[in-house]
Design an enzyme around this catalytic site. Structure first.
Site, short mmCIF file in Angstrom:
data_model
loop_
_atom_site.label_atom_id
_atom_site.label_comp_id
_atom_site.label_asym_id
_atom_site.label_seq_id
_atom_site.Cartn_x
_atom_site.Cartn_y
_atom_site.Cartn_z
CE1 TYR A 123 -6.99 -2.29 -7.00
CE2 TYR A 123 -8.08 -4.40 -7.21
CZ TYR A 123 -7.13 -3.60 -6.61
OH TYR A 123 -6.30 -4.12 -5.64
CB CYS A 146 -0.93 0.00 1.20
SG CYS A 146 -1.98 1.48 1.27
CD GLU A 190 -7.32 1.90 -9.08
OE1 GLU A 190 -8.19 2.06 -8.20
OE2 GLU A 190 -6.20 1.38 -8.84
CB CYS A 211 -3.12 2.49 -1.48
SG CYS A 211 -3.46 0.78 -1.06
CG HIS A 263 -29.87 22.24 -4.29
ND1 HIS A 263 -29.93 21.43 -5.40
CD2 HIS A 263 -30.11 23.50 -4.72
CE1 HIS A 263 -30.21 22.16 -6.46
NE2 HIS A 263 -30.32 23.43 -6.07
CD GLU A 285 -29.23 18.16 -5.07
OE1 GLU A 285 -30.40 18.43 -4.72
OE2 GLU A 285 -28.42 19.01 -5.50
CE LYS A 300 -4.67 3.25 -6.44
NZ LYS A 300 -5.61 2.18 -6.04
#
Length: 480
Positions: A179, A44, A183, A49, A463, A468, A52
């Site tokens: 992934y 990681c 990525e 992680c 909003h 939302e 990356k």
């Protein structure tokens, strides 16, 4: 009762192993040692992680000048300096490794910069020749990227090598549709590399929600990634060795590529042949075709630890192996291969073994993200999984968000809820949008608590935001 050198010996200095070691030592008062043969921080922090995500940030700035001009700013396009970025990246990884070492030292953990193997139920042998005994052994050695079994696979690179490139290639072929492949396709595309991606399956991101991954595929193609599904390669070789290389591409300066994988290559441009019979030359080929647990030549099976078909360590709900004194956590068990999960497993191990609080690992409803562009955040069941389990309602909307619509961009986002028709609980939430990872973390709290669709409906919208829509979808688009 025999005397041991340590109460706990941890093999592996990644996020899970370090957390278990320092909590066992610092909070439970155990005498702990940890061995790491490479760099502290593991996949990681050092080659996953963290670097990356920093590359994701860097790649996203490519779109900033154009967006700024659309909003009235007089700003010109810039150029990306890989060498400058890589220097800062390496400095940051050095800093983080120092943090990990400092945490262990501050907790009183003995550290061995060596490869460790299991030589007995209570014994660890180090590559330095030392042997240490421990009441408990925790294996947290993680996983590694693997190359496919095809001629010339050694010519390409794997994900670990990306961070060690001396220069970015002009063109790259990425093999894979998971992934990691997607990525890096988005990252490199954003940094100005001509990206082609081949995936043998019908659609990228297998295992994720079909509608969500379909939108990501569309957006990747719209961004300029030459994405092909239903195709793979059958052979790769240095272009200089290909008979027709001269007619395909002008030679490109070769680069030395060397990462932690032990497969440096100086192949220069690479010729590939695809399953459709076509051939082409790319500066670099990245194999993102899977990962394997780091259990090879560790002595595990010799002492009675059972391994699965992929080499993963088989454990029970408390991360205990077939040998009662040996435990395993993280990617080496191939359960849920995410850093926060490895950390949670490490904490549960300490609670169970050193604090007397038997704690099984909870792998249910884990939020996760895919850092493509746009990002995907997901928690719970996909629509396909849920409809196989029970009657469901699907609430979904896809639209152009205000920020990009104003700038004349066609980018779309998606918000989706999967709801049990009977209990009304939200079974899954899937978001494809900028900053989807940030949104799904909070949605994950509600879903983990068992929130119903009516709980979402009762929540007042913020909003104007993209998110939302998660609380304003009133009518299902599908029932099953």
């Amino acid at each position: 009762m025999p005397d041991f050198d340590y109460d706990l010996f941890v093999i592996g200095g990644g996020s899970g192993g370090v957390r278990a070691a320092r909590v066992a030592a610092g909070e439970a008062g155990a005498k702990v040692a940890l061995a790491e043969e490479d760099r502290y921080g593991g996949t990681c922090v050092i080659r996953g992680c963290v670097p990356k995500k920093l590359m994701v940030f860097a790649s996203e700035y490519a779109d900033v000048p154009g967006m700024a001009r659309a909003y009235g700013w007089d700003i010109g396009d810039g150029a990306f300096d890989w060498s400058k970025f890589r220097g800062k990246l390496e400095d940051e990884l050095d800093r983080l490794e120092g943090v990990y070492r400092g945490l262990l030292k501050g907790s009183g953990v003995d550290m061995f910069d060596a490869r460790a193997t299991v030589s007995g139920p209570h014994e660890v042998t180090l590559s330095t020749g030392e042997t240490k005994s421990a009441k408990h052994i925790l294996v947290a050695t993680g996983g590694r990227p693997i190359r496919p079994d095809l001629p010339g696979a050694e010519c390409g690179i794997v994900s670990d090598d990306i961070f060690h490139l001396d220069a970015l290639p002009k063109s790259i072929l990425i093999i894979g549709g998971g992934y990691i492949a997607c990525e890096f396709a988005c990252i490199l595309n954003g940094l100005g590399v001509e990206v082609t991606q081949y995936y043998r399956g019908a659609q990228i991101l297998r295992g994720f929600d079909d509608e969500a991954r379909g939108l990501i595929a569309d957006e990747m193609r719209e961004a300029g990634i030459d994405l092909h599904t239903g195709i793979n390669i059958v052979e790769a070789r240095p272009a200089s060795e290909a008979e027709d290389a001269e007619s395909m591409s002008a030679p490109v300066q070769a680069r030395q590529i060397g990462g932690s994988t032990g497969h440096p290559t100086d192949a220069g441009p690479i010729w590939i042949k695809a399953t459709n019979g076509k051939t082409k030359v790319f500066d670099t080929v990245l194999f993102a075709t899977g990962r394997a647990p780091n259990t090879k030549d560790m002595g595990l099976e010799e002492v009675g630890v059972k391994l699965g078909r992929q080499g993963q360590i088989e454990v029970d709900a408390y991360s205990q192996t077939a040998v009662p004194s040996i435990y395993a956590i993280g990617d080496v068990t191939n359960r849920v291969n995410l850093t926060p999960v490895a950390i949670r497993e490490g904490m549960a191990f300490v609670e169970t073994v050193f604090k007397g609080n038997k704690t099984p690992v909870d792998h249910e409803l884990i939020p996760s993200a895919v850092f493509t562009q746009p990002e995907m955040g997901t928690v719970g069941m996909t629509e396909e999984e849920a409809e196989r389990q029970e009657p469901i309602e699907t609430y979904c909307t896809s639209f152009r968000p205000m920020q990009s619509a104003f700038a004349g961009r066609t980018k779309r986002v998606l918000m989706k809820l999967i709801v049990s028709a009977e209990s009304r609980k939200v079974l899954g939430c899937h978001i494809v949008a900028p900053n989807a990872a940030e949104m799904i973390q909070l949605a994950g709290v509600a879903i983990k608590m068992g929130a119903t669709k009516e709980d979402f409906d009762r929540t007042v919208a913020v909003h104007p935001t993209m998110s939302e829509e998660i609380v304003t979808m009133r009518n299902p688009v599908r029932t099953a």
